[in-house]
Scaffold this motif. Structure first.
Motif, PDB file in Angstrom:
ATOM      1  N   ALA A 238     -18.062 -12.218 -13.469  1.00  0.00           N
ATOM      2  CA  ALA A 238     -17.485 -12.268 -12.444  1.00  0.00           C
ATOM      3  C   ALA A 238     -17.908 -10.959 -11.497  1.00  0.00           C
ATOM      4  CB  ALA A 238     -16.289 -11.389 -12.357  1.00  0.00           C
ATOM      5  N   LEU A 239     -19.091 -10.383 -12.465  1.00  0.00           N
ATOM      6  CA  LEU A 239     -19.706  -9.412 -10.913  1.00  0.00           C
ATOM      7  C   LEU A 239     -20.840  -9.776 -10.885  1.00  0.00           C
ATOM      8  CD1 LEU A 239     -19.833  -6.299  -9.731  1.00  0.00           C
ATOM      9  CD2 LEU A 239     -20.615  -5.555 -12.469  1.00  0.00           C
ATOM     10  N   LEU A 240     -21.937 -10.205 -11.453  1.00  0.00           N
ATOM     11  CA  LEU A 240     -23.083 -11.153 -11.414  1.00  0.00           C
ATOM     12  C   LEU A 240     -22.735 -12.172 -10.200  1.00  0.00           C
ATOM     13  CD1 LEU A 240     -23.981 -11.448 -15.386  1.00  0.00           C
ATOM     14  CD2 LEU A 240     -25.107  -9.731 -13.522  1.00  0.00           C
ATOM     15  N   SER A 241     -21.910 -13.074 -10.760  1.00  0.00           N
ATOM     16  CA  SER A 241     -21.399 -14.017  -9.126  1.00  0.00           C
ATOM     17  C   SER A 241     -21.112 -13.543  -8.152  1.00  0.00           C
ATOM     18  CB  SER A 241     -20.581 -15.087 -10.034  1.00  0.00           C
ATOM     19  OG  SER A 241     -19.197 -14.430 -10.408  1.00  0.00           O
ATOM     20  N   GLY A 242     -20.572 -12.427  -7.900  1.00  0.00           N
ATOM     21  CA  GLY A 242     -20.139 -11.982  -6.749  1.00  0.00           C
ATOM     22  C   GLY A 242     -18.703 -12.133  -6.631  1.00  0.00           C
ATOM     23  N   GLU A 243     -18.128 -12.944  -7.769  1.00  0.00           N
ATOM     24  CA  GLU A 243     -16.177 -13.010  -7.477  1.00  0.00           C
ATOM     25  C   GLU A 243     -15.968 -11.508  -7.845  1.00  0.00           C
ATOM     26  OE1 GLU A 243     -13.004 -14.905 -10.515  1.00  0.00           O
ATOM     27  OE2 GLU A 243     -14.989 -15.322 -10.324  1.00  0.00           O
ATOM     28  N   VAL A 244     -16.178 -10.614  -7.934  1.00  0.00           N
ATOM     29  CA  VAL A 244     -15.552  -8.967  -7.591  1.00  0.00           C
ATOM     30  C   VAL A 244     -17.003  -8.364  -7.597  1.00  0.00           C
ATOM     31  CG1 VAL A 244     -14.105  -9.815  -9.442  1.00  0.00           C
ATOM     32  CG2 VAL A 244     -16.024  -8.702 -10.219  1.00  0.00           C
ATOM     33  N   GLN A 245     -17.162  -7.445  -6.926  1.00  0.00           N
ATOM     34  CA  GLN A 245     -17.733  -6.544  -5.900  1.00  0.00           C
ATOM     35  C   GLN A 245     -17.899  -5.646  -7.138  1.00  0.00           C
ATOM     36  OE1 GLN A 245     -15.497  -7.677  -3.257  1.00  0.00           O
ATOM     37  NE2 GLN A 245     -17.141  -9.182  -4.002  1.00  0.00           N
ATOM     38  N   ALA A 246     -16.578  -4.792  -8.165  1.00  0.00           N
ATOM     39  CA  ALA A 246     -16.874  -3.869  -8.410  1.00  0.00           C
ATOM     40  C   ALA A 246     -16.155  -3.868 -10.040  1.00  0.00           C
ATOM     41  CB  ALA A 246     -16.415  -2.236  -7.897  1.00  0.00           C
ATOM     42  N   ALA A 247     -16.991  -3.212 -11.328  1.00  0.00           N
ATOM     43  CA  ALA A 247     -15.903  -3.280 -11.791  1.00  0.00           C
ATOM     44  C   ALA A 247     -15.947  -1.957 -13.017  1.00  0.00           C
ATOM     45  CB  ALA A 247     -16.874  -4.624 -12.950  1.00  0.00           C
ATOM     46  N   TYR A 248     -14.676  -1.654 -13.360  1.00  0.00           N
ATOM     47  CA  TYR A 248     -14.633  -0.445 -14.093  1.00  0.00           C
ATOM     48  C   TYR A 248     -13.537  -1.284 -16.100  1.00  0.00           C
ATOM     49  CZ  TYR A 248     -11.262   3.304 -16.182  1.00  0.00           C
ATOM     50  OH  TYR A 248     -11.149   4.083 -16.953  1.00  0.00           O
ATOM     51  N   GLY A 249     -15.082  -0.890 -16.400  1.00  0.00           N
ATOM     52  CA  GLY A 249     -14.317  -0.928 -17.934  1.00  0.00           C
ATOM     53  C   GLY A 249     -15.518  -2.505 -18.967  1.00  0.00           C
ATOM     54  N   MET A 250     -16.612  -2.474 -18.055  1.00  0.00           N
ATOM     55  CA  MET A 250     -17.379  -2.826 -18.164  1.00  0.00           C
ATOM     56  C   MET A 250     -17.604  -2.633 -20.092  1.00  0.00           C
ATOM     57  SD  MET A 250     -19.645  -5.534 -17.425  1.00  0.00           S
ATOM     58  CE  MET A 250     -18.953  -5.498 -15.769  1.00  0.00           C
ATOM     59  N   ALA A 251     -18.221  -3.935 -20.232  1.00  0.00           N
ATOM     60  CA  ALA A 251     -18.594  -3.848 -21.564  1.00  0.00           C
ATOM     61  C   ALA A 251     -20.059  -3.381 -21.655  1.00  0.00           C
ATOM     62  CB  ALA A 251     -18.863  -5.328 -22.937  1.00  0.00           C
ATOM     63  N   TYR A 252     -20.520  -2.611 -22.857  1.00  0.00           N
ATOM     64  CA  TYR A 252     -22.325  -2.061 -22.777  1.00  0.00           C
ATOM     65  C   TYR A 252     -23.140  -3.128 -22.928  1.00  0.00           C
ATOM     66  CZ  TYR A 252     -19.011   2.298 -23.345  1.00  0.00           C
ATOM     67  OH  TYR A 252     -18.386   3.382 -23.548  1.00  0.00           O
ATOM     68  N   GLU A 253     -22.685  -4.164 -23.828  1.00  0.00           N
ATOM     69  CA  GLU A 253     -23.645  -4.708 -24.165  1.00  0.00           C
ATOM     70  C   GLU A 253     -24.693  -5.686 -22.848  1.00  0.00           C
ATOM     71  OE1 GLU A 253     -20.424  -8.430 -25.471  1.00  0.00           O
ATOM     72  OE2 GLU A 253     -21.974  -7.678 -27.141  1.00  0.00           O
ATOM     73  N   SER A 254     -23.207  -5.712 -21.923  1.00  0.00           N
ATOM     74  CA  SER A 254     -23.778  -6.373 -20.203  1.00  0.00           C
ATOM     75  C   SER A 254     -24.549  -5.185 -19.489  1.00  0.00           C
ATOM     76  CB  SER A 254     -22.412  -6.628 -19.517  1.00  0.00           C
ATOM     77  OG  SER A 254     -21.495  -8.025 -20.714  1.00  0.00           O
ATOM     78  N   TYR A 255     -25.072  -3.839 -19.949  1.00  0.00           N
ATOM     79  CA  TYR A 255     -24.695  -2.827 -18.844  1.00  0.00           C
ATOM     80  C   TYR A 255     -26.265  -3.053 -18.415  1.00  0.00           C
ATOM     81  CZ  TYR A 255     -21.441   1.084 -19.283  1.00  0.00           C
ATOM     82  OH  TYR A 255     -20.451   1.291 -19.134  1.00  0.00           O
ATOM     83  N   PRO A 256     -27.125  -4.437 -19.256  1.00  0.00           N
ATOM     84  CA  PRO A 256     -29.119  -4.290 -18.990  1.00  0.00           C
ATOM     85  C   PRO A 256     -28.366  -5.033 -17.600  1.00  0.00           C
ATOM     86  CG  PRO A 256     -28.822  -4.152 -21.401  1.00  0.00           C
ATOM     87  CD  PRO A 256     -26.940  -4.109 -20.746  1.00  0.00           C
ATOM     88  N   ASN A 257     -27.640  -6.162 -17.917  1.00  0.00           N
ATOM     89  CA  ASN A 257     -27.717  -6.858 -16.922  1.00  0.00           C
ATOM     90  C   ASN A 257     -27.238  -6.535 -15.138  1.00  0.00           C
ATOM     91  OD1 ASN A 257     -27.565  -9.397 -18.514  1.00  0.00           O
ATOM     92  ND2 ASN A 257     -25.249  -9.010 -18.980  1.00  0.00           N
ATOM     93  N   PHE A 258     -27.358  -5.641 -15.361  1.00  0.00           N
ATOM     94  CA  PHE A 258     -26.571  -4.431 -13.707  1.00  0.00           C
ATOM     95  C   PHE A 258     -28.007  -3.268 -13.092  1.00  0.00           C
ATOM     96  CE2 PHE A 258     -22.584  -6.298 -15.719  1.00  0.00           C
ATOM     97  CZ  PHE A 258     -22.971  -7.195 -14.557  1.00  0.00           C
ATOM     98  N   GLN A 259     -28.890  -3.510 -14.614  1.00  0.00           N
ATOM     99  CA  GLN A 259     -29.628  -2.576 -14.156  1.00  0.00           C
ATOM    100  C   GLN A 259     -30.664  -2.311 -13.455  1.00  0.00           C
ATOM    101  OE1 GLN A 259     -29.929  -1.384 -18.218  1.00  0.00           O
ATOM    102  NE2 GLN A 259     -28.838   0.371 -18.298  1.00  0.00           N
ATOM    103  N   ASN A 260     -30.546  -3.103 -12.032  1.00  0.00           N
ATOM    104  CA  ASN A 260     -31.944  -3.867 -10.872  1.00  0.00           C
ATOM    105  C   ASN A 260     -30.723  -3.284  -9.734  1.00  0.00           C
ATOM    106  OD1 ASN A 260     -29.447  -5.531 -10.005  1.00  0.00           O
ATOM    107  ND2 ASN A 260     -30.122  -6.418 -12.498  1.00  0.00           N
ATOM    108  N   ASP A 261     -31.981  -3.193  -8.585  1.00  0.00           N
ATOM    109  CA  ASP A 261     -31.599  -2.380  -7.068  1.00  0.00           C
ATOM    110  C   ASP A 261     -30.119  -3.403  -6.906  1.00  0.00           C
ATOM    111  OD1 ASP A 261     -33.745  -1.327  -7.638  1.00  0.00           O
ATOM    112  OD2 ASP A 261     -35.147  -2.276  -6.686  1.00  0.00           O
ATOM    113  N   ASN A 262     -29.655  -3.995  -7.236  1.00  0.00           N
ATOM    114  CA  ASN A 262     -28.594  -5.456  -7.334  1.00  0.00           C
ATOM    115  C   ASN A 262     -27.216  -4.528  -7.082  1.00  0.00           C
ATOM    116  OD1 ASN A 262     -29.944  -7.321  -5.676  1.00  0.00           O
ATOM    117  ND2 ASN A 262     -30.102  -8.311  -8.028  1.00  0.00           N
TER     118      ASN A 262
END
Length: 523
Positions: A238-262
């Motif tokens: 949902a965060l990657l697609s822009g369906e949500v703009q922020a997230a609380y409680g993200m799974a740690y295994e997903s963190y690498p997907n968000f470690q970029n300038d976006n």
């Protein structure tokens, strides 16, 4: 009369803040009618915790733990708030004093209105606290309020006994000040925060609109939507697609997907602890002190933090994080030692007579029923880790990870260890944790733990205004529960909140309260 300044204790969380790598409509509030349309400036936040499993089924702060949703999402505010070093600061109250041990005079902020339009004065606050005391399970024992008097913006509280933690407890989310006259229809309240509830679907979503009566400056957003998303992959997508703009409680295994300038992270160390409470009921294997000690010795806390939490936490030695006057670095606890765990069990008569790897005693297999829940992503991981390491010492962990844990825990024959997540010091004072979990008459003493020495220390703490004395008592009380292995503390959370790069002021706080504020914005 000579005034006595209350000695407030603050929990110093020493690890640094990382600034962001970087069901119905509320008919009680006129502000809803004035709210901006959905075409205005808005944001959608995916959140794992807004659900009935966490006892956050709505935003009524006088119900269970729903005050957390009330304060997190900007609906309600408390008389005091807490800094990121957990020091108490004025909020709806501007000051307070103690003419004597049983009296508090609290000065309220001028110019504050509820979202209903009613002015917040001492009479309104008095009504709110009276209602809280009449319906809440923890508040009466915490606050010890005997009577109150309202005079303009001065609220005078008389306690039944000395209560040095009164203001700290009033900073608890259940202390959100709401307009009682506006009602509590469908779990919706009129608070003083920057947002009002426009629509709520329990366990699904919460739609918030700008409070046109907000006292604390410009509210940047017209609308905020909280979406309950408990599945980690769904939240990440949902965060990657822009369906949500922020997230609380993200799974740690997903963190690498968000470690970029976006995207950006806001991370802070907290006192939220992942721990297990032992069941002392005679039917439980944990009634045996040898089993409790073996469990404490047989859980690899460092392995859990470094491998399964991927470093997004730090090991727990005691009830509270290290670094404060009453931190866990100042007490003695069991460290991971599987050989010692084996010996403890062997000496107590737990042996593996049939060679299947699981010990027995008097014909009973050493099976520990481990109850936990999935809405905190760390808890299933803790169960996985504990199951693996305890098997090495001859303990079979039967894991029940369910959203029905609040009902199951009431049946003391259905579990041996209840693993949960809890903010240990949400009011900046150590008394809170013991009165909720560990004293004989504690509100959430699910395992029937009782220690007369601990109770005596708790009574002493309850009436002591001296900060140094309270810290000393907190250390002694921690050591009591550790010596009994009544609780096994595994890890504290480094909390991360993730948002798109164009989201502003979506910030983690040590107390885990203030998520949606007037300053939350999107460009």
């Amino acid at each position: 009369m000579k005034m006595k300044k209350m000695a407030a204790i603050a929990l110093a969380v020493t690890l640094a803040l990382s600034s962001g790598v970087a069901c119905g409509k509320n008919s009680n509030t006129d502000a809803v009618k004035k709210a901006s349309s959905a075409s205005g400036k808005s944001i959608v936040i995916g959140d794992t915790t807004f659900n009935s499993s966490n006892e956050e089924g709505d935003v009524n702060p006088h119900k269970a733990y729903s005050g957390w949703a009330c304060i997190r999402y900007g609906v309600g505010e408390t008389l005091v708030k807490f800094s990121d070093t957990m020091e108490m600061e004025p909020w709806l109250a501007t000051g307070w004093e103690n003419p004597d041990d049983l009296t508090w005079k609290i000065t309220l902020r001028d110019g504050v209105k509820f979202s209903s339009g009613r002015v917040m004065d001492a009479e309104a606050v008095k009504e709110c606290l009276e209602h809280l005391l009449s319906v809440h399970d923890r508040a009466p024992g915490d606050l010890k309020i005997a009577s109150m008097e309202a005079d303009g913006q001065i609220l005078t509280i008389h306690t039944s006994e000395a209560n040095p933690s009164l203001l700290n407890y009033l900073g608890d989310p259940y202390g959100c000040i709401v307009d009682v006259q506006a009602g509590f229809d469908n779990g919706i309240v009129a608070g003083t925060g920057p947002f009002v509830v426009q629509e709520m679907k329990p366990d699904e979503s919460l739609v918030l609109s700008r409070n046109e009566n907000y006292w604390g400056g410009e509210v940047k957003l017209d609308q905020v939507t909280i979406r309950t998303i408990t599945d980690g992959n769904t939240l990440a997508n949902a965060l990657l697609s822009g369906e949500v703009q922020a997230a609380y409680g993200m799974a740690y295994e997903s963190y690498p997907n968000f470690q970029n300038d976006n995207f950006q992270f806001s991370q802070i160390s907290t006192s939220r602890c992942f721990f297990g409470k032992m069941n002392f009921d005679p039917s439980s294997v944990c009634a045996d002190p040898a089993v409790r000690k073996a469990i404490a010795l047989g859980i690899d806390k460092e392995g859990f933090v470094n491998t399964l939490l991927e470093g997004n936490g730090y090991t727990a030695n005691g009830t509270f994080p290290s670094g404060s006057a009453f931190g866990g670095d100042k007490v003695k606890t069991e460290s991971y030692d599987p050989e010692a765990a084996k010996q403890v069990l062997q000496d107590a008569g737990w042996t593996d007579s049939d060679g299947d790897g699981i010990r027995e005693k008097d014909g009973r297999k050493l099976v520990v029923k481990w109850l936990t829940y999935p809405s905190r992503q760390e808890l299933p991981l803790l169960a996985e880790s504990a199951q693996a390491t305890l098997k090495e010492v001859g303990i079979d962990l039967d894991v029940n990870c369910t959203a029905d844990q609040n009902e199951i825990v009431k049946d003391r024959t259905a579990w041996d260890v209840y693993a949960m997540a809890n903010v240990q010091c949400p009011t900046g004072d150590p008394q809170y944790w013991f009165t909720v979990f560990a004293l004989t008459d504690a509100a959430r003493n699910d395992g029937q733990y009782s220690n007369p020495d601990l109770d005596a220390l708790g009574q002493e703490m309850a009436t002591s205004f001296d900060a140094d004395k309270r810290a000393e008592l907190a250390l002694k009380m921690q050591q009591e529960v550790l010596d009994d292995n009544a609780f096994v503390y595994c890890a504290f959370l480094k909390m991360s909140m993730i948002s798109q790069a164009n989201v502003k002021n979506y910030t983690s706080h040590a107390c885990d309260y203030y998520q949606v504020t007037a300053d939350l914005d999107i460009e």
